[in-house]
Design a protein around this motif. Sequence first.
Motif, mmCIF file in Angstrom:
data_model
loop_
_atom_site.group_PDB
_atom_site.id
_atom_site.type_symbol
_atom_site.label_atom_id
_atom_site.label_comp_id
_atom_site.label_asym_id
_atom_site.label_seq_id
_atom_site.Cartn_x
_atom_site.Cartn_y
_atom_site.Cartn_z
ATOM 1 N N TYR A 40 0.845 -1.183 0.000
ATOM 2 C CA TYR A 40 0.000 0.000 0.000
ATOM 3 C C TYR A 40 0.889 1.243 0.000
ATOM 4 C CZ TYR A 40 -3.296 -3.505 1.668
ATOM 5 O OH TYR A 40 -4.073 -4.639 1.799
ATOM 6 N N LEU A 41 0.849 2.025 -1.062
ATOM 7 C CA LEU A 41 1.577 3.286 -1.096
ATOM 8 C C LEU A 41 0.712 4.306 -0.372
ATOM 9 C CD1 LEU A 41 2.801 1.497 -3.385
ATOM 10 C CD2 LEU A 41 3.531 3.639 -4.412
ATOM 11 N N ARG A 42 1.130 4.685 0.827
ATOM 12 C CA ARG A 42 0.300 5.497 1.715
ATOM 13 C C ARG A 42 0.242 6.968 1.321
ATOM 14 N NH1 ARG A 42 3.675 2.756 5.450
ATOM 15 N NH2 ARG A 42 4.579 4.783 5.981
ATOM 16 N N GLN A 43 1.249 7.448 0.608
ATOM 17 C CA GLN A 43 1.290 8.838 0.155
ATOM 18 C C GLN A 43 1.679 8.856 -1.319
ATOM 19 O OE1 GLN A 43 4.063 11.238 2.352
ATOM 20 N NE2 GLN A 43 3.456 10.397 4.324
ATOM 21 N N ALA A 44 1.326 9.934 -1.984
ATOM 22 C CA ALA A 44 1.798 10.120 -3.358
ATOM 23 C C ALA A 44 3.322 10.210 -3.326
ATOM 24 C CB ALA A 44 1.203 11.389 -3.949
ATOM 25 N N PRO A 45 3.992 9.718 -4.362
ATOM 26 C CA PRO A 45 5.453 9.782 -4.396
ATOM 27 C C PRO A 45 5.969 11.221 -4.287
ATOM 28 C CG PRO A 45 4.652 8.307 -6.095
ATOM 29 C CD PRO A 45 3.449 9.017 -5.530
ATOM 30 N N GLN A 46 7.100 11.344 -3.601
ATOM 31 C CA GLN A 46 7.792 12.623 -3.436
ATOM 32 C C GLN A 46 9.117 12.545 -4.182
ATOM 33 O OE1 GLN A 46 8.099 13.709 0.798
ATOM 34 N NE2 GLN A 46 6.609 12.078 1.201
ATOM 35 N N HIS A 47 9.502 13.639 -4.816
ATOM 36 C CA HIS A 47 10.792 13.670 -5.491
ATOM 37 C C HIS A 47 11.866 14.000 -4.458
ATOM 38 C CE1 HIS A 47 13.917 15.166 -8.345
ATOM 39 N NE2 HIS A 47 13.571 14.014 -8.875
ATOM 40 N N ALA A 48 12.936 13.193 -4.428
ATOM 41 C CA ALA A 48 13.983 13.360 -3.425
ATOM 42 C C ALA A 48 15.361 13.175 -4.051
ATOM 43 C CB ALA A 48 13.787 12.338 -2.299
ATOM 44 N N GLU A 49 16.345 13.822 -3.465
ATOM 45 C CA GLU A 49 17.723 13.714 -3.950
ATOM 46 C C GLU A 49 18.408 12.455 -3.426
ATOM 47 O OE1 GLU A 49 18.967 15.776 -6.279
ATOM 48 O OE2 GLU A 49 16.930 16.591 -6.247
ATOM 49 N N LEU B 103 13.507 8.806 2.583
ATOM 50 C CA LEU B 103 12.818 9.994 3.091
ATOM 51 C C LEU B 103 13.111 10.152 4.580
ATOM 52 C CD1 LEU B 103 9.333 9.476 1.384
ATOM 53 C CD2 LEU B 103 11.181 11.023 0.662
ATOM 54 N N SER B 104 13.085 11.389 5.045
ATOM 55 C CA SER B 104 13.276 11.648 6.470
ATOM 56 C C SER B 104 12.004 11.234 7.226
ATOM 57 C CB SER B 104 13.570 13.125 6.713
ATOM 58 O OG SER B 104 12.412 13.902 6.479
ATOM 59 N N HIS B 105 12.142 11.139 8.527
ATOM 60 C CA HIS B 105 11.011 10.773 9.387
ATOM 61 C C HIS B 105 9.838 11.738 9.168
ATOM 62 C CE1 HIS B 105 9.303 8.723 12.857
ATOM 63 N NE2 HIS B 105 8.964 9.891 13.343
ATOM 64 N N SER B 106 10.121 13.020 9.080
ATOM 65 C CA SER B 106 9.037 13.997 8.905
ATOM 66 C C SER B 106 8.464 13.965 7.486
ATOM 67 C CB SER B 106 9.508 15.411 9.261
ATOM 68 O OG SER B 106 10.561 15.812 8.428
ATOM 69 N N GLU B 107 9.304 13.744 6.467
ATOM 70 C CA GLU B 107 8.807 13.684 5.086
ATOM 71 C C GLU B 107 7.840 12.531 4.886
ATOM 72 O OE1 GLU B 107 12.433 15.371 2.325
ATOM 73 O OE2 GLU B 107 12.674 13.393 3.227
ATOM 74 N N ARG B 108 8.052 11.442 5.612
ATOM 75 C CA ARG B 108 7.224 10.254 5.418
ATOM 76 C C ARG B 108 6.085 10.178 6.425
ATOM 77 N NH1 ARG B 108 8.183 5.535 7.325
ATOM 78 N NH2 ARG B 108 8.368 4.618 5.267
ATOM 79 N N GLY B 109 6.010 11.134 7.338
ATOM 80 C CA GLY B 109 4.922 11.136 8.320
ATOM 81 C C GLY B 109 5.134 10.140 9.438
ATOM 82 N N GLY B 110 6.382 9.824 9.764
ATOM 83 C CA GLY B 110 6.691 8.895 10.850
ATOM 84 C C GLY B 110 6.577 7.446 10.418
ATOM 85 N N ILE B 111 6.553 6.575 11.413
ATOM 86 C CA ILE B 111 6.440 5.133 11.194
ATOM 87 C C ILE B 111 4.959 4.773 11.115
ATOM 88 C CG2 ILE B 111 6.931 2.845 12.158
ATOM 89 C CD1 ILE B 111 9.451 4.406 11.384
#
Length: 169
Positions: free
Chosen positions: A140-149, A153-161
């Motif tokens: 299950y992809l919980r969020q739309a994909p984010q573009h990252a370098e 993703l960081s803890h905050s970018e992914r909304g935690g665990i």
Amino acid sequence: MDAAMSAGTHPESGLTKSIWSDADFDVMGWHDGTIHGLCVQPGASDDSLPRLLLDIDYIVRWVHPVAPQTHFSFWIAPSTLVFDDVWDVEGDLDFKGMALSLDIDHLRRSAPEDGRGGPQWHIEGHFFDLKFRATGFHQYLRQAPQHAERPVLSHSERGGISFAEIAFA
């Protein structure tokens, strides 16, 4: 929200749906995805097998660098990977002197060699190894994909665990 996003697609990243299963295994890839959490969930009843849930960063697409840039960038979605009816779990961790990170190298599926049924799954990490049997999986992809370098993703970018089994719409 436009119609494409409401269907769980994400045109910029090339994502065509937000819920995947073992039927899609041959078109999926987990290389360099990071495992942020692991949960063994008891079966629904006393006679059912447990489930294995992984909170991962799923790399939807690697983006080739365009000059003058020299490194790939990534479209990444925080995801829950759920294996059903899990048994025969074995694994190994080796973090001596290394940063504690569970980065996936390969996820393999093979037919059982002993005739006891159920595919054998093997998650090979850069510093860990996990083998088990399970009847199949859903992701299950919980969020739309984010573009990252970076490929994580960081803890905050992914909304935690999270082990939520809900896909973005």
